[in-house]
Design a protein around this motif. Structure first.
Motif, PDB file in Angstrom:
ATOM      1  N   SER A  64       3.054   7.220  13.321  1.00 56.78           N
ATOM      2  CA  SER A  64       4.229   7.963  13.805  1.00 56.78           C
ATOM      3  C   SER A  64       5.478   7.565  13.025  1.00 56.78           C
ATOM      4  CB  SER A  64       4.428   7.761  15.311  1.00 56.78           C
ATOM      5  OG  SER A  64       4.707   6.419  15.600  1.00 56.78           O
ATOM      6  N   GLN A  65       5.599   6.290  12.667  1.00 57.14           N
ATOM      7  CA  GLN A  65       6.729   5.837  11.852  1.00 57.14           C
ATOM      8  C   GLN A  65       6.678   6.467  10.459  1.00 57.14           C
ATOM      9  OE1 GLN A  65       8.909   4.707  14.119  1.00 57.14           O
ATOM     10  NE2 GLN A  65       9.455   3.020  12.794  1.00 57.14           N
ATOM     11  N   TYR A  66       5.449   6.595   9.920  1.00 58.54           N
ATOM     12  CA  TYR A  66       5.276   7.225   8.607  1.00 58.54           C
ATOM     13  C   TYR A  66       5.734   8.681   8.648  1.00 58.54           C
ATOM     14  CZ  TYR A  66       2.884   9.545   4.751  1.00 58.54           C
ATOM     15  OH  TYR A  66       2.598  10.312   3.650  1.00 58.54           O
ATOM     16  N   ILE A  67       5.334   9.403   9.695  1.00 61.01           N
ATOM     17  CA  ILE A  67       5.723  10.809   9.833  1.00 61.01           C
ATOM     18  C   ILE A  67       7.241  10.920   9.990  1.00 61.01           C
ATOM     19  CG2 ILE A  67       5.532  12.843  11.336  1.00 61.01           C
ATOM     20  CD1 ILE A  67       2.577  11.902  11.814  1.00 61.01           C
ATOM     21  N   ILE A 127      -1.924  11.697  -1.106  1.00 62.71           N
ATOM     22  CA  ILE A 127      -1.574  12.157   0.238  1.00 62.71           C
ATOM     23  C   ILE A 127      -1.866  11.083   1.279  1.00 62.71           C
ATOM     24  CG2 ILE A 127      -2.149  13.847   2.044  1.00 62.71           C
ATOM     25  CD1 ILE A 127      -2.620  15.857  -0.294  1.00 62.71           C
ATOM     26  N   LEU A 128      -3.014  10.403   1.139  1.00 65.42           N
ATOM     27  CA  LEU A 128      -3.440   9.442   2.162  1.00 65.42           C
ATOM     28  C   LEU A 128      -3.040   7.996   1.864  1.00 65.42           C
ATOM     29  CD1 LEU A 128      -7.040  10.824   2.845  1.00 65.42           C
ATOM     30  CD2 LEU A 128      -4.970  11.236   4.171  1.00 65.42           C
ATOM     31  N   ALA A 129      -2.393   7.746   0.724  1.00 67.37           N
ATOM     32  CA  ALA A 129      -2.093   6.374   0.303  1.00 67.37           C
ATOM     33  C   ALA A 129      -1.285   5.597   1.329  1.00 67.37           C
ATOM     34  CB  ALA A 129      -1.357   6.393  -1.041  1.00 67.37           C
ATOM     35  N   ILE A 130      -0.124   6.095   1.707  1.00 67.30           N
ATOM     36  CA  ILE A 130       0.777   5.337   2.583  1.00 67.30           C
ATOM     37  C   ILE A 130       0.238   5.220   4.002  1.00 67.30           C
ATOM     38  CG2 ILE A 130       3.149   5.118   3.457  1.00 67.30           C
ATOM     39  CD1 ILE A 130       2.794   4.671   0.415  1.00 67.30           C
ATOM     40  N   PRO A 131      -0.186   6.338   4.644  1.00 68.39           N
ATOM     41  CA  PRO A 131      -0.740   6.148   5.998  1.00 68.39           C
ATOM     42  C   PRO A 131      -1.994   5.281   5.993  1.00 68.39           C
ATOM     43  CG  PRO A 131      -0.976   8.436   5.312  1.00 68.39           C
ATOM     44  CD  PRO A 131      -0.140   7.754   4.288  1.00 68.39           C
ATOM     45  N   GLY A 132      -2.828   5.419   4.959  1.00 68.64           N
ATOM     46  CA  GLY A 132      -4.026   4.584   4.855  1.00 68.64           C
ATOM     47  C   GLY A 132      -3.682   3.117   4.717  1.00 68.64           C
ATOM     48  N   TYR A 133      -2.668   2.822   3.898  1.00 65.61           N
ATOM     49  CA  TYR A 133      -2.218   1.440   3.725  1.00 65.61           C
ATOM     50  C   TYR A 133      -1.667   0.885   5.036  1.00 65.61           C
ATOM     51  CZ  TYR A 133       0.413  -2.609   2.168  1.00 65.61           C
ATOM     52  OH  TYR A 133       0.913  -3.879   2.048  1.00 65.61           O
ATOM     53  N   ALA A 134      -0.888   1.715   5.756  1.00 61.38           N
ATOM     54  CA  ALA A 134      -0.291   1.268   7.025  1.00 61.38           C
ATOM     55  C   ALA A 134      -1.373   0.906   8.041  1.00 61.38           C
ATOM     56  CB  ALA A 134       0.624   2.358   7.585  1.00 61.38           C
ATOM     57  N   VAL A 135      -2.412   1.741   8.132  1.00 58.61           N
ATOM     58  CA  VAL A 135      -3.518   1.482   9.066  1.00 58.61           C
ATOM     59  C   VAL A 135      -4.295   0.248   8.637  1.00 58.61           C
ATOM     60  CG1 VAL A 135      -5.749   2.391   9.858  1.00 58.61           C
ATOM     61  CG2 VAL A 135      -3.735   3.860   9.882  1.00 58.61           C
ATOM     62  N   LEU A 136      -4.569   0.136   7.335  1.00 56.87           N
ATOM     63  CA  LEU A 136      -5.302  -1.010   6.808  1.00 56.87           C
ATOM     64  C   LEU A 136      -4.533  -2.313   7.039  1.00 56.87           C
ATOM     65  CD1 LEU A 136      -7.918  -1.652   5.234  1.00 56.87           C
ATOM     66  CD2 LEU A 136      -6.568  -1.548   3.148  1.00 56.87           C
ATOM     67  N   LYS A 137      -3.221  -2.243   6.906  1.00 52.97           N
ATOM     68  CA  LYS A 137      -2.370  -3.413   7.141  1.00 52.97           C
ATOM     69  C   LYS A 137      -2.519  -3.915   8.580  1.00 52.97           C
ATOM     70  CE  LYS A 137       2.453  -4.483   7.640  1.00 52.97           C
ATOM     71  NZ  LYS A 137       3.751  -3.898   7.813  1.00 52.97           N
ATOM     72  N   VAL A 138      -2.546  -2.981   9.542  1.00 53.34           N
ATOM     73  CA  VAL A 138      -2.714  -3.352  10.952  1.00 53.34           C
ATOM     74  C   VAL A 138      -4.059  -4.035  11.166  1.00 53.34           C
ATOM     75  CG1 VAL A 138      -2.994  -2.436  13.306  1.00 53.34           C
ATOM     76  CG2 VAL A 138      -1.172  -1.573  11.839  1.00 53.34           C
ATOM     77  N   VAL A 139      -5.125  -3.439  10.618  1.00 51.14           N
ATOM     78  CA  VAL A 139      -6.483  -3.983  10.795  1.00 51.14           C
ATOM     79  C   VAL A 139      -6.593  -5.372  10.170  1.00 51.14           C
ATOM     80  CG1 VAL A 139      -8.926  -3.657  10.204  1.00 51.14           C
ATOM     81  CG2 VAL A 139      -7.568  -1.707  10.951  1.00 51.14           C
ATOM     82  N   VAL A 140      -6.109  -5.514   8.934  1.00 46.27           N
ATOM     83  CA  VAL A 140      -6.199  -6.799   8.235  1.00 46.27           C
ATOM     84  C   VAL A 140      -5.373  -7.865   8.954  1.00 46.27           C
ATOM     85  CG1 VAL A 140      -5.600  -8.004   6.084  1.00 46.27           C
ATOM     86  CG2 VAL A 140      -6.778  -5.810   5.986  1.00 46.27           C
TER      87      VAL A 140
END
Length: 196
Positions: A44-47, A161-174
């Motif tokens: 949501s922050q990314y959007i 297209i998916l770079a930033i949201p994917g990184y944000a999600v991966l950051k949370v998981v890691v």
């Protein structure tokens, strides 16, 4: 298909975490619920960041169009702002009506339009997007630039297209995985030194 998928994701999106939690081990549910909540917050922050970037692009283009005296400057800037929400493909859609209008005006107007467009896109790509998205998803601007460049090279347009949201999600998981390893193992615990 995309508008329909987005509609159902928005309509039923809040039900998804409860379905995921049902299939996870009971002991892990609290942690997984927190991870899902943080992922949702990051996306949501990314959007929100994308919308702010789009507004900035619209304002800059409006100023540029006024400087070069392009007809329908406000309308073209609004179209550009709305289409800029679509990452990396939006600018191509946004410039098309401006190019057509500039072609009907004069070759000189087309050159001026290209100069304005290059300046705005350079500011947006190198300064505005890294700064705003960096602050909204709490990632350093340089990291965003490297993530976009790497994803573009590795996965093309889909990667961009998916770079930033994917990184944000991966950051949370890691981050949560690291916290789990830190708490569950003795790898990060300091040995208690006996003073006797």
């Amino acid at each position: 298909i995309t508008p329909f998928v987005l509609y159902y994701l928005l309509k039923d999106g809040k039900k998804l975490p409860s379905y995921i939690l049902k299939i996870t081990p009971v002991k892990s549910r609290k942690e997984i619920k927190e991870i899902l909540r943080e992922m949702n917050h990051q996306i949501s922050q990314y959007i929100r960041g994308l919308i702010i970037v789009s507004i900035c692009v619209g304002i800059l283009l409006f100023i540029g169009y006024l400087i070069i005296d392009l007809p329908y400057a406000l309308t073209l800037a609004i179209i550009a702002a709305l289409t800029s929400v679509i990452p990396y493909i939006g600018p191509t859609i946004a410039i098309t009506p401006a190019i057509i209008l500039a072609l009907f005006s004069s070759p000189a107007m087309l050159v001026k339009l290209i100069i304005v467009w290059v300046v705005v896109q350079t500011l947006e790509g190198k300064l505005i997007t890294p700064q705003i998205l960096g602050k909204t998803i709490q990632v350093h601007p340089i990291t965003i630039i490297f993530v976009i460049l790497s994803a573009g090279k590795l996965f093309g347009v889909i990667g961009l297209i998916l770079a930033i949201p994917g990184y944000a999600v991966l950051k949370v998981v890691v981050t949560h995985l690291f916290e789990w390893v830190k708490n569950e193992t003795t790898l990060y615990k300091e040995d208690s030194v006996n003073t006797n």
